[in-house]
Each structure stands twice: as structure tokens, then as C-alpha cells.
Write an enzyme that holds these catalytic residues in place. Structure first.
Site, PDB file in Angstrom:
ATOM      1  N   TYR A  82      44.943  12.577  21.845  1.00  7.62           N
ATOM      2  CA  TYR A  82      44.110  13.471  21.033  1.00  7.62           C
ATOM      3  C   TYR A  82      43.387  12.721  19.916  1.00  7.62           C
ATOM      4  O   TYR A  82      42.157  12.599  19.922  1.00  7.62           O
ATOM      5  CB  TYR A  82      44.969  14.615  20.483  1.00  7.62           C
ATOM      6  CG  TYR A  82      44.152  15.614  19.707  1.00  7.62           C
ATOM      7  CD1 TYR A  82      43.315  16.512  20.377  1.00  7.62           C
ATOM      8  CD2 TYR A  82      44.188  15.657  18.319  1.00  7.62           C
ATOM      9  CE1 TYR A  82      42.541  17.422  19.681  1.00  7.62           C
ATOM     10  CE2 TYR A  82      43.413  16.568  17.617  1.00  7.62           C
ATOM     11  CZ  TYR A  82      42.591  17.448  18.291  1.00  7.62           C
ATOM     12  OH  TYR A  82      41.813  18.334  17.595  1.00  7.62           O
ATOM     13  N   ASP A  93      17.046  15.058  60.076  1.00  5.57           N
ATOM     14  CA  ASP A  93      18.139  14.135  59.762  1.00  5.57           C
ATOM     15  C   ASP A  93      18.357  13.876  58.281  1.00  5.57           C
ATOM     16  O   ASP A  93      19.284  13.186  57.913  1.00  5.57           O
ATOM     17  CB  ASP A  93      17.883  12.781  60.427  1.00  5.57           C
ATOM     18  CG  ASP A  93      16.810  12.021  59.684  1.00  5.57           C
ATOM     19  OD1 ASP A  93      15.708  12.577  59.497  1.00  5.57           O
ATOM     20  OD2 ASP A  93      17.087  10.902  59.241  1.00  5.57           O
ATOM     21  N   LYS A 117      28.573  16.210  11.110  1.00  6.57           N
ATOM     22  CA  LYS A 117      28.058  17.491  10.615  1.00  6.57           C
ATOM     23  C   LYS A 117      27.017  17.326   9.512  1.00  6.57           C
ATOM     24  O   LYS A 117      26.448  18.305   9.038  1.00  6.57           O
ATOM     25  CB  LYS A 117      29.207  18.379  10.126  1.00  6.57           C
ATOM     26  CG  LYS A 117      30.172  18.793  11.238  1.00  6.57           C
ATOM     27  CD  LYS A 117      29.561  19.821  12.186  1.00  6.57           C
ATOM     28  CE  LYS A 117      30.569  20.260  13.256  1.00  6.57           C
ATOM     29  NZ  LYS A 117      29.984  21.180  14.234  1.00  6.57           N
ATOM     30  N   TYR A 125      10.664  13.762  62.673  1.00  5.93           N
ATOM     31  CA  TYR A 125      10.392  12.595  63.528  1.00  5.93           C
ATOM     32  C   TYR A 125      11.403  11.462  63.301  1.00  5.93           C
ATOM     33  O   TYR A 125      12.337  11.282  64.069  1.00  5.93           O
ATOM     34  CB  TYR A 125       8.946  12.116  63.322  1.00  5.93           C
ATOM     35  CG  TYR A 125       8.628  10.930  64.195  1.00  5.93           C
ATOM     36  CD1 TYR A 125       8.540  11.070  65.583  1.00  5.93           C
ATOM     37  CD2 TYR A 125       8.459   9.667  63.651  1.00  5.93           C
ATOM     38  CE1 TYR A 125       8.297   9.981  66.398  1.00  5.93           C
ATOM     39  CE2 TYR A 125       8.210   8.573  64.460  1.00  5.93           C
ATOM     40  CZ  TYR A 125       8.133   8.732  65.831  1.00  5.93           C
ATOM     41  OH  TYR A 125       7.909   7.655  66.627  1.00  5.93           O
ATOM     42  N   ASP A 156      25.039  17.802  17.128  1.00  9.67           N
ATOM     43  CA  ASP A 156      25.923  18.949  17.307  1.00  9.67           C
ATOM     44  C   ASP A 156      25.624  19.569  18.668  1.00  9.67           C
ATOM     45  O   ASP A 156      24.457  19.733  19.010  1.00  9.67           O
ATOM     46  CB  ASP A 156      25.646  19.987  16.208  1.00  9.67           C
ATOM     47  CG  ASP A 156      26.895  20.751  15.792  1.00  9.67           C
ATOM     48  OD1 ASP A 156      27.840  20.819  16.598  1.00  9.67           O
ATOM     49  OD2 ASP A 156      26.930  21.272  14.662  1.00  9.67           O
ATOM     50  N   ARG A 184      33.436  22.125   9.736  1.00  6.52           N
ATOM     51  CA  ARG A 184      34.647  21.317   9.722  1.00  6.52           C
ATOM     52  C   ARG A 184      34.298  19.981   9.097  1.00  6.52           C
ATOM     53  O   ARG A 184      33.144  19.541   9.151  1.00  6.52           O
ATOM     54  CB  ARG A 184      35.137  21.063  11.154  1.00  6.52           C
ATOM     55  CG  ARG A 184      35.716  22.237  11.873  1.00  6.52           C
ATOM     56  CD  ARG A 184      36.259  21.830  13.240  1.00  6.52           C
ATOM     57  NE  ARG A 184      35.237  21.243  14.085  1.00  6.52           N
ATOM     58  CZ  ARG A 184      35.067  19.935  14.273  1.00  6.52           C
ATOM     59  NH1 ARG A 184      35.869  19.048  13.692  1.00  6.52           N
ATOM     60  NH2 ARG A 184      34.110  19.494  15.054  1.00  6.52           N
ATOM     61  N   ARG A 210      41.116  17.084  11.718  1.00  7.14           N
ATOM     62  CA  ARG A 210      41.385  15.734  12.241  1.00  7.14           C
ATOM     63  C   ARG A 210      41.664  14.709  11.144  1.00  7.14           C
ATOM     64  O   ARG A 210      41.158  13.574  11.193  1.00  7.14           O
ATOM     65  CB  ARG A 210      40.194  15.240  13.068  1.00  7.14           C
ATOM     66  CG  ARG A 210      39.864  16.167  14.185  1.00  7.14           C
ATOM     67  CD  ARG A 210      38.696  15.702  14.987  1.00  7.14           C
ATOM     68  NE  ARG A 210      38.200  16.819  15.785  1.00  7.14           N
ATOM     69  CZ  ARG A 210      37.053  16.848  16.423  1.00  7.14           C
ATOM     70  NH1 ARG A 210      36.259  15.807  16.385  1.00  7.14           N
ATOM     71  NH2 ARG A 210      36.682  17.910  17.113  1.00  7.14           N
ATOM     72  N   GLY A 217      37.470  25.908  14.730  1.00  2.00           N
ATOM     73  CA  GLY A 217      36.450  25.206  15.504  1.00  2.00           C
ATOM     74  C   GLY A 217      35.782  26.105  16.520  1.00  2.00           C
ATOM     75  O   GLY A 217      36.288  27.177  16.873  1.00  2.00           O
ATOM     76  N   HIS A 269      31.422  21.327  25.381  1.00  2.00           N
ATOM     77  CA  HIS A 269      30.972  21.964  24.135  1.00  2.00           C
ATOM     78  C   HIS A 269      30.227  21.008  23.216  1.00  2.00           C
ATOM     79  O   HIS A 269      29.683  21.428  22.204  1.00  2.00           O
ATOM     80  CB  HIS A 269      32.168  22.568  23.398  1.00  2.00           C
ATOM     81  CG  HIS A 269      32.715  23.778  24.097  1.00  2.00           C
ATOM     82  ND1 HIS A 269      32.417  25.056  23.716  1.00  2.00           N
ATOM     83  CD2 HIS A 269      33.504  23.893  25.197  1.00  2.00           C
ATOM     84  CE1 HIS A 269      33.007  25.913  24.526  1.00  2.00           C
ATOM     85  NE2 HIS A 269      33.690  25.228  25.445  1.00  2.00           N
TER      86      HIS A 269
HETATM   87  C1  GDG Z   1      32.191  22.700  18.915  1.00  2.00           C
HETATM   88  C2  GDG Z   1      30.911  21.887  18.942  1.00  2.00           C
HETATM   89  C3  GDG Z   1      29.650  23.980  19.472  1.00  2.00           C
HETATM   90  C4  GDG Z   1      34.556  27.187  10.599  1.00  2.00           C
HETATM   91  N1  GDG Z   1      35.123  27.184   9.399  1.00  2.00           N
HETATM   92  C5  GDG Z   1      35.777  28.353   9.270  1.00  2.00           C
HETATM   93  C6  GDG Z   1      35.605  29.076  10.429  1.00  2.00           C
HETATM   94  N2  GDG Z   1      34.845  28.333  11.231  1.00  2.00           N
HETATM   95  C7  GDG Z   1      34.388  28.726  12.538  1.00  2.00           C
HETATM   96  C8  GDG Z   1      32.922  29.085  12.487  1.00  2.00           C
HETATM   97  C9  GDG Z   1      32.472  28.791  13.893  1.00  2.00           C
HETATM   98  C10 GDG Z   1      33.377  27.649  14.286  1.00  2.00           C
HETATM   99  O1  GDG Z   1      34.484  27.661  13.430  1.00  2.00           O
HETATM  100  C11 GDG Z   1      32.673  26.317  14.172  1.00  2.00           C
HETATM  101  O2  GDG Z   1      31.828  26.170  15.253  1.00  2.00           O
HETATM  102  P1  GDG Z   1      30.646  25.111  15.316  1.00  2.00           P
HETATM  103  O3  GDG Z   1      29.857  25.425  16.526  1.00  2.00           O
HETATM  104  O4  GDG Z   1      29.856  25.188  14.093  1.00  2.00           O
HETATM  105  O5  GDG Z   1      31.301  23.653  15.380  1.00  2.00           O
HETATM  106  P2  GDG Z   1      32.552  22.901  16.120  1.00  2.00           P
HETATM  107  O6  GDG Z   1      33.843  23.328  15.592  1.00  2.00           O
HETATM  108  O7  GDG Z   1      32.277  21.453  15.970  1.00  2.00           O
HETATM  109  O8  GDG Z   1      32.443  23.345  17.654  1.00  2.00           O
HETATM  110  C12 GDG Z   1      29.734  22.773  18.557  1.00  2.00           C
HETATM  111  C13 GDG Z   1      30.981  24.677  19.570  1.00  2.00           C
HETATM  112  O9  GDG Z   1      32.043  23.772  19.888  1.00  2.00           O
HETATM  113  C14 GDG Z   1      30.965  25.790  20.610  1.00  2.00           C
HETATM  114  O10 GDG Z   1      30.645  25.314  21.864  1.00  2.00           O
HETATM  115  O11 GDG Z   1      28.710  24.875  18.943  1.00  2.00           O
HETATM  116  O12 GDG Z   1      28.530  22.032  18.630  1.00  2.00           O
HETATM  117  O13 GDG Z   1      30.994  20.754  18.098  1.00  2.00           O
HETATM  118  O14 GDG Z   1      32.705  29.864  14.722  1.00  2.00           O
HETATM  119  O15 GDG Z   1      32.780  30.408  12.123  1.00  2.00           O
HETATM  120  N3  GDG Z   1      36.129  30.297  10.610  1.00  2.00           N
HETATM  121  C15 GDG Z   1      36.858  30.825   9.593  1.00  2.00           C
HETATM  122  N4  GDG Z   1      37.074  30.142   8.448  1.00  2.00           N
HETATM  123  C16 GDG Z   1      36.564  28.934   8.248  1.00  2.00           C
HETATM  124  O16 GDG Z   1      36.767  28.339   7.195  1.00  2.00           O
HETATM  125  N5  GDG Z   1      37.384  32.029   9.729  1.00  2.00           N
END
Ligand code: GDG
Length: 703
Positions: A62, A655, A253, A474, A347, A248, A286, A6, A140
Site C-alpha cells: 500500500y 482472412d 492536489k 482476395y 487529478d 486530501r 497517507r 477519498g 480512478h
Molecule cells: C480519487 C481521484 C477522483 C474530502 N475531504 C473530506 C471529504 N472528502 C471527500 C470529498 C470527495 C472525496 O472525499 C474526494 O474526492 P476527490 O475526487 O476530490 O479526490 P481523491 O480522494 O483523490 O479521489 C480523483 C476520485 O478518486 C473518484 O474517482 O475524482 O481524481 O484522485 O467526495 O467530498 N468528505 C468529508 N470530510 C472531509 O473532510 N465528509
């Protein structure tokens, strides 16, 4: 042990390594017997500090409150949100546990940076334990509009708790604005450029669009493993183009929406059949929340349907992977793809879109991006779509597939240079800088009662000086508040002391008020004072006949704002409009307090939205809401008209917060006094207008 997936985990990885930060987090459900070993390993190998939660508490916290209540509500899926008192209790307890643990870990001068929607109560709990802590909070995910947020029975507690931080960061202006609107509607607190005064502290709200680890990606795309995997991937699809989506598993998404776009393209543009492959990667996430299982079934069904309908013996349109890719595979996918198809329904940012572009150092490739992703605010050169329209998605996908190389390069160059500049390191650095500033600013805001000794020092400095400037507000400063503005006439005592002071050679007495010219002229016209009306819009020097406008007068905006105020006057009996030349004011002094302040919040909300691009400010004063040009302020009047003269002594008294703009620009050594006991950037506070007169009388006697 496995790393988390994530955006948050990926985004903060670099920060945590480079700043030698310690991570405090929940490691999931760990049995009692393994906790010691897990703790030791996490601490020594990763500088991570686990917070253990009892199983049922962890589940409700969670999967429950965080992911079944906050996540859908904050992503504009309020119909999926569940409101459960026990989940909420668990959320509070878990946040309390986090705050306790952090308080035990962090020393006074260390920065605590709290991340995301799971921990929104921590800033407050931590502040209670450590009043001087430096606390930042970053969200985020999107912040919902007030209309959605209010559905959450505990929204007020959450918003209040966030204000325990010194700095609250969001990805986009829309999110920050939504938060500030909610603060205004729920707590009646107004902001100035994102700054809120909360008790004796300043809380800054600001925008920090998260970036990617550009350097890490730049290195990764050169690694042999990734290059070899890219080659194999391309070989596997022959001459076809490669389109990918990766996210994810999550109903926000827009994965079904991407699939419907692909299906629409295949249906309406048969010439594209057999000419591209769509690689869909969905990463398990999740799964204990039911909605996610439903989403998975929908994706499976659509993939099957599309493949069976359009597939041939030689060609299968969709390749579908449901697992986590290792980093090398991920980079290879970015490298090999001709088109990224990223269609979230909502997002916060979306890092995949940014990573894909960062990986394209040859500037090839096209990006189709949903306008509902925070990233769309920055990646203007992408093909921006509304994911709810399969036709729009299909059309953008076709344009991406057909995009000439030169156009790809032109678009990607612009986007990549922004990503390179504002990378994850800059992002974190920027946040931390702003946090230090915001924290330091709180230190300047204080209530410091003017003591007898302070007053003697003030009088002595006045007596010593040759060129003296007295800047006086004033209402509320020279006279107490009266039931209506017309009743607040200056007392004989006030007139007498002002006359005496303005007659002293070397003295310049400036009355600087929000009042109209006519009021000030009628009351003080024959005194040797400089009169400044409407917060600095008009000035009249002693002896001068007419008034001079300090800025060009353009009040066409009044035609748009007046009807809004009028509708409030119609609805709220007892309230009234006052028209000044450069501003419009809605008064509700005669309305009962509850009705009046509730309506005032609604009015401010309406006005703030309507006036965003009109260069207006909406001010909340003492039972008034005032709209005026943002170019006028007491502070800027001082800077443009008075600051250049060689004053030996400056005293400013006021004031309310319109006077704060003046206090904050006075040169060091000036005396500034805020009437009333609110926290202020003035050097001193006194209790009431009576104190003002006493001080002025002492100065008169010392002249
Ligand atoms: C939250 C917010 C916001 C994903 N699948 C694999 C993998 N990933 C990595 C990606 C990316 C990250 O996970 C996913 O980031 P996203 O930004 O697309 O989405 P969220 O997980 O929902 O993140 C989002 C973020 O926080 C940051 O503030 O942008 O809006 O929802 O980096 O590369 N990495 C690997 N294998 C995978 O299968 N290695």
C-alpha cells in the site's frame, strides 16, 4: 471502525448500497487476535469482506508500490516514483490474495468490479481462475502517457493483466487513449473504437466520467444541521466573501499553488485585502509516505507566511484546518462559499469541484478549476486555469470574486444540469450495462472450425437458393500470401472456379478486397463478377467499363501522411510505400520481423495521434500499416449497396479483421467464414486459402 476518506470511497458508497453489492477490501493493519471479530462485524453490518495482509506485505503493497510507485508515476510525477523489487513482489502477492478471495466469494454469473490502481493485476489473476467471469475494471486516477509508463520496469505485466477484464473504464478520453497507446506499443495490439481482440475475448475500453451523488447532496443541503452551520460560518466572516479549497493532503492536489495564487492576488490587487477569507481544508492522508509529510510542511509554511504578511488586527486572510470534516460541516462549507478554488496539478476527476456545484441549488457561486483535473473536460463553464501560473490563478480568483450574479447563474445552470443527469447512479449503471455488453460480445467471438457436416449444410443451402450472393476477399482468402503484393497473382484454379460460379444464373459473385482497381481489373476484368477495390471505395459491375467511387473522394490528408511514411521508409531499409487512390500503405514484409513490427507500432502511434481529427483510420494488416478514410469499410459497402436485395443465400469469406466489419453486419442465416484460426465473429473458421477453393469448387459442382 471509521469510513475511508477519498473519492473512491465516497463515489462508490451509493452504488454499493443500492446494488446490494459486497465490498472486498483491505481494512488496514489488524492484529491477528482481532481478525475474527472484525470480519464478523464487517460482514454482518456492512456486507464488507476484509482481505487481511501480513503487516510488512501490507506496508510494501500500500504505502510502497501503490502510493510510492504507481501514484506519482500515474500523476505525472515520475521523479517521485521509487522502483523497488520487493514492493513489486508485495503488490503481486496482495493482488493474488485479493483474486483468490474474490474467486471464493463470487458465483459465476455475478459481476466483479475491480477498482483502482491498487488492484491492476486482479483482472488477470481472477480470469485465470474463472475464465468466464464478468470482470470490469475502473481506474480512478489518470493513466500516464506511454513515455512515463515505460519507466516502470513492470509496465508490460500490468497492462497485460488489465486486459483480463471485459471492460476497462477511465474518467477521460485522454486517459483511455493513453492506455490504448500503451497497449499498442507494448503488446502490438490495435483497437477499433476502443475494442481490442485479446486471444479469444473482446476487451472494451471506454470513458465513464464519474459523477456525484446528486440526490444525497440535494437532501443534505436542506438538513437543519447543515443550514445552521452555514449560518454560523457566514456570521464568523461578516461581509467578506468566502473562498474555499478542500482536498486530501497530496502533492498532486496543488495546494501550494492555490496558496500562491491567493498571495499573488493580495500582492497585486491590494483592494482585495480584507475583503475575502480563504478557508483551506486539508484532510490528513497517507502520512506514512515521506513526500506527504514534506507537502504538509510546505503548506504550513506558506499559510504562516501569507497570514503574517497580509494579516491585520481585524483580518486574517487564511483559515486553515488540518482534519477530516464531518459530512454536515462539508456541506455547510460548500453552501457558505462564494468561490471554490480547485487547483490540482493532476487529478483523475476531482469530486470536490462537482460536489460544490451540486450543493449550489440557488445557482450562486463561482468555480476556479485547474485544467489538469479530469473534471475540467466537463465543467467548461468554470474559470479554467493552469495551476502552475500564480498570475493566472490570481486573475481567475479575482474574476470569480467579481463575477456578476447573472453570470454565475448562467454558468452554474449548465454545469449543474449535466451533473444532475450523469450522477453517480447513472455512472455506475452505465458502466455495468457496458460491462454486460462487452462480456456478451466476447461470447460471439470464437474459433469454430467448419466441419464436414457444416460444409454439407452450406452446400445444401446454396443448392436450394435462387438469389445467391458470394462475397470474397482476395489476399489470404483466394490466394496465399506472397513475399510481395505483385507476386500474389490468382492461380488458374482460382480463376476457373470464379468464372464458373459467376456464370451461374442467380449468382452474384463480389470480389471485395483492399487491392487497387488496376490489379483487380487486370486479373478479373473479363469475368462476370462485381469488383470492389480499396476496401469498398470503388465498385465495378460486370460488363461495366469504368469504376464508380462509392464515396466522394477527398484525399488532401495524403499530403500530411505521406512524409511520415517516407521518414519510416528512409529509416527502415526494405520497407516501402504503396499508394492507392484512397489510402496509403507502408509495407514491411521484407524487413526482419522484430525491427519491422517495432517500427510499425511506432508508426501507428504517430499516425493515430496525427490523424485523430482527420476522419482516418490506421489499420494494421499482415506486415502492412494502412491509412485510409474512416468512411470506407467492407461492412458499410454491403449495407449501402447490397443489403437491400432479396438474397436467399449469402456467403462471405475473408482472412483479416477488415473482413470482420462485413461479418458483423450480415443478416442472420448468412454463412460467414474466416480463413485462418483467429477468433472471429464469422460463423466458421477454416485453415487456409486451400479450404476456400475447395468450398467454392463444391458450390460450383452443386450449381
Ligand atoms: C480519487 C481521484 C477522483 C474530502 N475531504 C473530506 C471529504 N472528502 C471527500 C470529498 C470527495 C472525496 O472525499 C474526494 O474526492 P476527490 O475526487 O476530490 O479526490 P481523491 O480522494 O483523490 O479521489 C480523483 C476520485 O478518486 C473518484 O474517482 O475524482 O481524481 O484522485 O467526495 O467530498 N468528505 C468529508 N470530510 C472531509 O473532510 N465528509
Amino acid at each position: 471502525m471509521e469510513p475511508s476518506t477519498g473519492g473512491l470511497a465516497v463515489g462508490l458508497d451509493a452504488f454499493y448500497r443500492e446494488h446490494h453489492a459486497r465490498w472486498v477490501g483491505w481494512p488496514g493493519d489488524i492484529s491477528e487476535s482481532s481478525r475474527r471479530a472484525v470480519t464478523r462485524k464487517l460482514r454482518t453490518e456492512f456486507a464488507c469482506y476484509p482481505v487481511f495482509l501480513p503487516r510488512e506485505l501490507g506496508r510494501r503493497y500500500y504505502a510502497g508500490f501503490s502510493n510510492r510507485t504507481l501514484w506519482p508515476l500515474f500523476h505525472s510525477f515520475p521523479m517521485y516514483a521509487r522502483y523497488d523489487e520487493e514492493d513489486w513482489e508485495a503488490y503481486r502477492r496482495a493482488n493474488r490474495t485479493f483474486a483468490d478471495q474474490v474467486a471464493g466469494l463470487a458465483s459465476r454469473d455475478e459481476v466483479v468490479w475491480v477498482h483502482d490502481y491498487h488492484l491492476m493485476l486482479v483482472p488477470r489473476y481472477l480470469r485465470e481462475k474463472q475464465p468466464d467471469a464478468k470482470i470490469g475494471f475502473f481506474l480512478h486516477i489518470p493513466f500516464p502517457p506511454y513515455g512515463d509508463l515505460r519507466q516502470l520496469p513492470w509496465c508490460r505485466e500490468i497492462v497485460e493483466a488489465l486486459l483480463g477484464a471485459d471492460l476497462i473504464g477511465f474518467h477521460t478520453f485522454d486517459d483511455a487513449q493513453a492506455f490504448l497507446n500503451s497497449v499498442r506499443r507494448l503488446l502490438g495490439l490495435d483497437n477499433e473504437l476502443g475494442q481490442l481482440v485479446v486471444g479469444h475475448r473482446i476487451v472494451q475500453v471506454d470513458v465513464f466520467p464519474i459523477g456525484v451523488d446528486f440526490r444525497r447532496i440535494a437532501t443534505a443541503i436542506r438538513a437543519d444541521g447543515a443550514v445552521a452551520r452555514e449560518r454560523r460560518l457566514r456570521e464568523g466572516i461578516g461581509a467578506s466573501k468566502l473562498v474555499f479549497s478542500l482536498s486530501r493532503l497530496d502533492y498532486t492536489k496543488g495546494i501550494p499553488q492555490a496558496l500562491r495564487g491567493v498571495a499573488t492576488l493580495l500582492e497585486t490587487k491590494p483592494e482585495w485585502r480584507g475583503r475575502f477569507v480563504y478557508q483551506l481544508v486539508v484532510v490528513p492522508s497517507r502520512e506514512i509516505v515521506e513526500r506527504y509529510a514534506e507537502e504538509k510542511r510546505e503548506i504550513d509554511r506558506l499559510c504562516g507566511e501569507i497570514n503574517s504578511r497580509y494579516g491585520t488586527f481585524q483580518w486574517t486572510p487564511i483559515r486553515y484546518i488540518y482534519r477530516y470534516l464531518d459530512f454536515e460541516e462539508l456541506v455547510a462549507l460548500y453552501l457558505a462559499s462564494d468561490v471554490g478554488l480547485i487547483t490540482p496539478l493532476r487529478d483523475g476527476m476531482n469530486l470536490v469541484a462537482k460536489e460544490y456545484l451540486a450543493a449550489k441549488d440557488d445557482l450562486h457561486g463561482a468555480l476556479v478549476l485547474s485544467e489538469m483535473a479530469g473534471a475540467a473536460r466537463e465543467l467548461h463553464e468554470a474559470l479554467i486555469v493552469n495551476p502552475n501560473s500564480a498570475v493566472e490563478v490570481a486573475d481567475a480568483l479575482r474574476r470569480a470574486l467579481e463575477m456578476p450574479e447573472a453570470e454565475q447563474i448562467r454558468r452554474n445552470r449548465l454545469m449543474r444540469s449535466r451533473l444532475e443527469q450523469y450522477d453517480i447512479q447513472r455512472w455506475a449503471g452505465h458502466f455495468l450495462e457496458r460491462l454486460e455488453e462487452a462480456h456478451a460480445l466476447s461470447g460471439t467471438l470464437a474459433v469454430r472450425i467448419l466441419t464436414r457436416a457444416d460444409r454439407e449444410a452450406l452446400v445444401a443451402a446454396y443448392a436450394r437458393a435462387g438469389q445467391r450472393l458470394l462475397l470474397l476477399d482476395y489476399d489470404g482468402t483466394l490466394v496465399p500470401f506472397a513475399p510481395s503484393p505483385a507476386e500474389a497473382v490468382p492461380s488458374a484454379r482460382a480463376l476457373e472456379v470464379l468464372r464458373a460460379l459467376s456464370d451461374v444464373p442467380g449468382n452474384r459473385v463480389v470480389l471485395i478486397s483492399g487491392r487497387r482497381k488496376d490489379d483487380l481489373g487486370a486479373w478479373f476484368g473479363d469475368l462476370k463478377m462485381t469488383l470492389v477495390a480499396e476496401h469498398g471505395a470503388w465498385v465495378r459491375r460486370p460488363g461495366q467499363e469504368g469504376w464508380e467511387a462509392t464515396i466522394p473522394l477527398d484525399v488532401r490528408w495524403k499530403e500530411r501522411v505521406r512524409p511520415i511514411l517516407q521518414s519510416f521508409v528512409n529509416r527502415i531499409p526494405g520497407s516501402a510505400i504503396e499508394e492507392k487512390e484512397t489510402s496509403l500503405v507502408w509495407h514491411y514484409r521484407r524487413v526482419d520481423l522484430d525491427t519491422g513490427s517495432l517500427a510499425a507500432r511506432e508508426l501507428i502511434d504517430t499516425l493515430t495521434n496525427l490523424t485523430a481529427n482527420l476522419e482516418l483510420v490506421v489499420l494494421i494488416g499482415n506486415r502492412v500499416v494502412e491509412v485510409r478514410s474512416s468512411k470506407v469499410s467492407k461492412g458499410s459497402f454491403f449495407q449501402t449497396r447490397l443489403a437491400q436485395e432479396p438474397w436467399d443465400f449469402i456467403l462471405a469469406m475473408g482472412d483479416d479483421w477488415t473482413d470482420e466489419s462485413l461479418f458483423s453486419v450480415l443478416p442472420p442465416g448468412s454463412f460467414s467464414v474466416r480463413i485462418g484460426l483467429s477468433a472471429s465473429s464469422a460463423r466458421f473458421n477454416v485453415e487456409s486459402a486451400e479450404d476456400t477453393l475447395q468450398i467454392l469448387e463444391r458450390l460450383r459442382d452443386a450449381s
